[in-house]
Each structure stands twice: as structure tokens, then as C-alpha cells.
Design a protein around this motif. Structure first.
Motif, PDB file in Angstrom:
ATOM      1  N   UNK A   1       0.674  -1.227   0.241  1.00 10.82           N
ATOM      2  CA  UNK A   1       0.411  -0.208  -0.117  1.00 10.82           C
ATOM      3  C   UNK A   1       1.357   1.020  -0.140  1.00 10.82           C
ATOM      4  N   UNK A   2       0.923   2.561  -0.903  1.00 10.37           N
ATOM      5  CA  UNK A   2       1.201   3.623  -0.952  1.00 10.37           C
ATOM      6  C   UNK A   2       0.787   4.428  -0.571  1.00 10.37           C
ATOM      7  N   UNK A   3       1.134   5.454  -0.512  1.00 13.54           N
ATOM      8  CA  UNK A   3       0.243   6.767  -0.275  1.00 13.54           C
ATOM      9  C   UNK A   3      -0.173   7.374  -1.588  1.00 13.54           C
ATOM     10  N   UNK A   4      -1.274   7.967  -2.172  1.00 13.43           N
ATOM     11  CA  UNK A   4      -0.576   8.586  -3.611  1.00 13.43           C
ATOM     12  C   UNK A   4      -1.822  10.293  -3.140  1.00 13.43           C
ATOM     13  N   UNK A   5      -1.692  11.616  -4.253  1.00 13.20           N
ATOM     14  CA  UNK A   5      -2.097  12.670  -4.030  1.00 13.20           C
ATOM     15  C   UNK A   5      -3.299  12.221  -4.383  1.00 13.20           C
ATOM     16  N   UNK A   6      -4.862  12.418  -3.827  1.00 17.02           N
ATOM     17  CA  UNK A   6      -5.580  11.961  -4.575  1.00 17.02           C
ATOM     18  C   UNK A   6      -7.090  13.858  -4.923  1.00 17.02           C
ATOM     19  N   UNK A   7      -6.992  14.233  -3.620  1.00 13.37           N
ATOM     20  CA  UNK A   7      -7.876  15.095  -4.706  1.00 13.37           C
ATOM     21  C   UNK A   7      -7.137  16.579  -3.854  1.00 13.37           C
ATOM     22  N   UNK A   8      -7.249  17.997  -4.773  1.00 13.06           N
ATOM     23  CA  UNK A   8      -6.316  18.837  -4.423  1.00 13.06           C
ATOM     24  C   UNK A   8      -7.239  19.722  -3.547  1.00 13.06           C
ATOM     25  N   UNK A   9      -6.077  20.834  -3.186  1.00 17.18           N
ATOM     26  CA  UNK A   9      -6.787  21.766  -1.777  1.00 17.18           C
ATOM     27  C   UNK A   9      -8.300  22.538  -2.768  1.00 17.18           C
ATOM     28  N   UNK A  10      -8.193  22.781  -3.639  1.00 19.39           N
ATOM     29  CA  UNK A  10      -9.670  24.065  -4.109  1.00 19.39           C
ATOM     30  C   UNK A  10     -10.787  23.111  -3.787  1.00 19.39           C
ATOM     31  N   UNK A  11     -11.283  21.196  -4.002  1.00 19.05           N
ATOM     32  CA  UNK A  11     -11.830  20.857  -4.094  1.00 19.05           C
ATOM     33  C   UNK A  11     -11.598  19.951  -2.490  1.00 19.05           C
TER      34      UNK A  11
ATOM     35  N   UNK B   1     -14.830  20.758 -12.504  1.00 18.41           N
ATOM     36  CA  UNK B   1     -15.144  19.483 -13.402  1.00 18.41           C
ATOM     37  C   UNK B   1     -14.955  19.048 -13.841  1.00 18.41           C
ATOM     38  N   UNK B   2     -14.325  21.054 -15.321  1.00 20.60           N
ATOM     39  CA  UNK B   2     -13.543  19.961 -16.455  1.00 20.60           C
ATOM     40  C   UNK B   2     -12.007  20.582 -16.680  1.00 20.60           C
ATOM     41  N   UNK B   3     -11.981  21.964 -15.497  1.00 16.86           N
ATOM     42  CA  UNK B   3     -10.338  21.775 -15.817  1.00 16.86           C
ATOM     43  C   UNK B   3      -9.688  22.118 -14.777  1.00 16.86           C
ATOM     44  N   UNK B   4      -9.848  21.508 -13.848  1.00 19.95           N
ATOM     45  CA  UNK B   4      -9.277  21.012 -12.192  1.00 19.95           C
ATOM     46  C   UNK B   4      -8.274  19.996 -12.498  1.00 19.95           C
ATOM     47  N   UNK B   5      -7.937  19.610 -11.528  1.00 19.69           N
ATOM     48  CA  UNK B   5      -6.961  17.718 -11.622  1.00 19.69           C
ATOM     49  C   UNK B   5      -7.411  16.925 -11.573  1.00 19.69           C
ATOM     50  N   UNK B   6      -6.688  15.803 -11.663  1.00 21.12           N
ATOM     51  CA  UNK B   6      -7.514  14.481 -12.717  1.00 21.12           C
ATOM     52  C   UNK B   6      -8.841  14.474 -12.122  1.00 21.12           C
ATOM     53  N   UNK B   7      -9.191  13.911 -10.658  1.00 19.44           N
ATOM     54  CA  UNK B   7      -9.443  13.480  -9.849  1.00 19.44           C
ATOM     55  C   UNK B   7     -11.078  14.386  -9.424  1.00 19.44           C
TER      56      UNK B   7
ATOM     57  N   UNK C   1      -0.203   7.223  -9.957  1.00 23.86           N
ATOM     58  CA  UNK C   1      -1.662   7.458  -9.618  1.00 23.86           C
ATOM     59  C   UNK C   1      -2.249   8.493  -8.923  1.00 23.86           C
ATOM     60  N   UNK C   2      -0.627   9.248  -9.145  1.00 23.63           N
ATOM     61  CA  UNK C   2      -1.016  10.889  -8.594  1.00 23.63           C
ATOM     62  C   UNK C   2      -2.265  11.757  -9.457  1.00 23.63           C
ATOM     63  N   UNK C   3      -2.586  12.506  -8.781  1.00 24.19           N
ATOM     64  CA  UNK C   3      -3.585  13.682  -9.696  1.00 24.19           C
ATOM     65  C   UNK C   3      -2.927  14.985 -10.333  1.00 24.19           C
ATOM     66  N   UNK C   4      -3.395  14.936 -11.273  1.00 24.09           N
ATOM     67  CA  UNK C   4      -2.524  15.548 -11.967  1.00 24.09           C
ATOM     68  C   UNK C   4      -3.100  17.275 -12.402  1.00 24.09           C
TER      69      UNK C   4
END
Length: 227
Positions: A1-11, A57-63, A186-189
Motif C-alpha cells: 500500500x502506498x500513498x497517492x495525492x488524490x484530492x487537490x486543495x481547491x476541491x 470539474x472541467x479544468x481541475x485536477x485528475x480526480x 496514479x497521483x493527480x495531475x
């Protein structure tokens, strides 16, 4: 198990600010009286937040992007069979998010035209006829009960996943990170500073319009002739 960056700060900020403003709106409308001023302010804040989220939801980060998590029939079927694999919102969670955005957006917009027939009118009250004011006000009052139900369902679902299925949905919405298998790649972009500025600008414009920015100014008071 590893930690990924999922939700960005604005979300994450959007989520918790929406919790605060919706709670404030529901509390203030039940208190009534002078608290209706805060009810209006909370409603305008919800307009801004929903507008921001639609753009993000259109121009934000991946997830955070709708194209990433809005499910089709096959994804829903796979999830119900226990075969779905993915990150971010699961198919049923995605449907809940869309329902929440739609219902809260509808409630906030109808509130702009609503009236309590005593002392409070929404900021766009004068933009429609009195007949439409009454109709929209009835929609606004009715939708409140659906909001209570959807909020209760959302909280119950989060607790079920966190406590029963051992899939903590709360922590990632606080720190932005989630433990997953096979984490590389799998980190957000995305979700650049320019995208954030655009989303905030559109949200600010939406609040200005909702506050009556496009309405003609009221007529000046009659001149005092000193008689």
C-alpha cells in the motif's frame, strides 16, 4: 500500500466550505427574523461554490474532473457486482455528488427569486412577476426537505464505507491523500494556477449576477420640495 495525492486543495476547500454554507443556510432559515440576512449570504456563497465546482470539474485536477468519475451504465453494473476498480468517487458516490450539486444549485438559484411575503425578498425578486415569485418560493420550500434527505444519505454512506467497509473517505478529503495498491503513476495531475484563477473569476461573476448586478438600479427617491 502506498500513498497517492488524490484530492487537490481547491476541491477539499470547496467540500468543507459547502458543508459550512449549507449548514448556515439551513440553520438561519429556521431561526428566521434578522437571520434571513445570513440566509441570503449563505445562499449567495453556495451559488459561488457550485459555480466554481462546475468549472473545476472541467479544468481541475485528475480526480476532480467530471469526465473522470461520472459513471456509465457499465461502470454502475460492475460496481454493483463488486468488479469495479478505480480511484476517486465510485460510481454510486459519483451519482450522489451529481445529485448534491444539482439539488443545492437548484435550491440556491430558486432562493434568489423567493420571498417570505413579510420582510425578506431574494436579491433577484424584482426580476420576475409576483406570480412567478410565489411559484419559485414554493419550489424553494419543497426542495429543502429533499436536501435534508440527501444530506442524511450522504452522511450515512460515508460512515458505512469508513466504519464497515474500512475505506476511509473522510481522511482523503482532509489531507488529500489516499492509500492504494500499485501507486506509481496514479497521483493527480492538472489543476494549474491559471485554471484556479479562471474558476474563481467565473464563480465571482456568478455571485455578482446572483446579487442583482445585472438588474437596473432602483429609481431615485422623490425629491423633497420642502413643503
Amino acid at each position: 500500500m502506498n500513498s497517492i495525492s488524490l484530492w487537490d486543495l481547491p476541491t477539499r476547500l470547496f467540500h468543507w466550505l459547502l458543508v459550512i454554507t449549507v449548514t448556515g443556510s439551513l440553520v438561519s432559515v429556521n431561526l428566521g427574523g434578522t437571520w434571513m440576512l445570513w440566509h441570503e449570504r449563505c445562499g449567495l456563497a453556495v451559488v459561488g461554490l457550485i459555480s466554481f465546482r462546475l468549472v473545476w470539474g472541467v479544468i481541475g485536477s485528475t480526480y476532480s474532473r467530471f469526465i473522470q468519475f461520472i459513471p456509465g451504465p457499465s461502470a454502475i453494473a460492475a460496481y454493483l457486482k463488486g468488479e469495479w476498480q478505480g480511484l476517486g468517487h465510485n460510481p454510486l458516490g459519483a451519482l450522489s455528488v451529481m445529485a448534491m450539486l444539482g439539488l443545492l444549485g437548484f435550491q440556491a438559484v430558486t432562493g434568489l427569486f423567493a420571498t417570505d411575503a413579510i420582510a425578506f425578498n431574494g436579491p433577484l425578486y424584482s426580476a420576475v412577476s409576483s406570480g412567478w415569485n410565489d411559484t419559485i418560493t414554493s419550489w424553494h420550500k419543497l426542495t429543502e426537505w429533499f436536501i435534508y434527505g440527501l444530506i442524511g444519505l450522504h452522511i450515512a454512506s460515508v460512515l458505512f464505507y469508513t466504519l464497515i467497509k474500512k475505506d476511509n473517505l473522510i481522511a482523503p478529503m482532509i489531507n488529500g491523500r489516499k492509500m492504494v495498491k500499485d501507486a506509481p503513476g496514479k497521483d493527480r495531475k492538472g489543476g494549474s494556477l491559471m485554471a484556479l484563477i479562471i474558476a474563481l473569476a467565473i464563480a465571482g461573476f456568478a455571485v455578482w449576477v446572483a446579487s442583482g448586478g445585472l438588474l437596473p438600479p432602483p429609481p431615485p427617491p422623490p425629491a423633497d420640495l420642502g413643503w
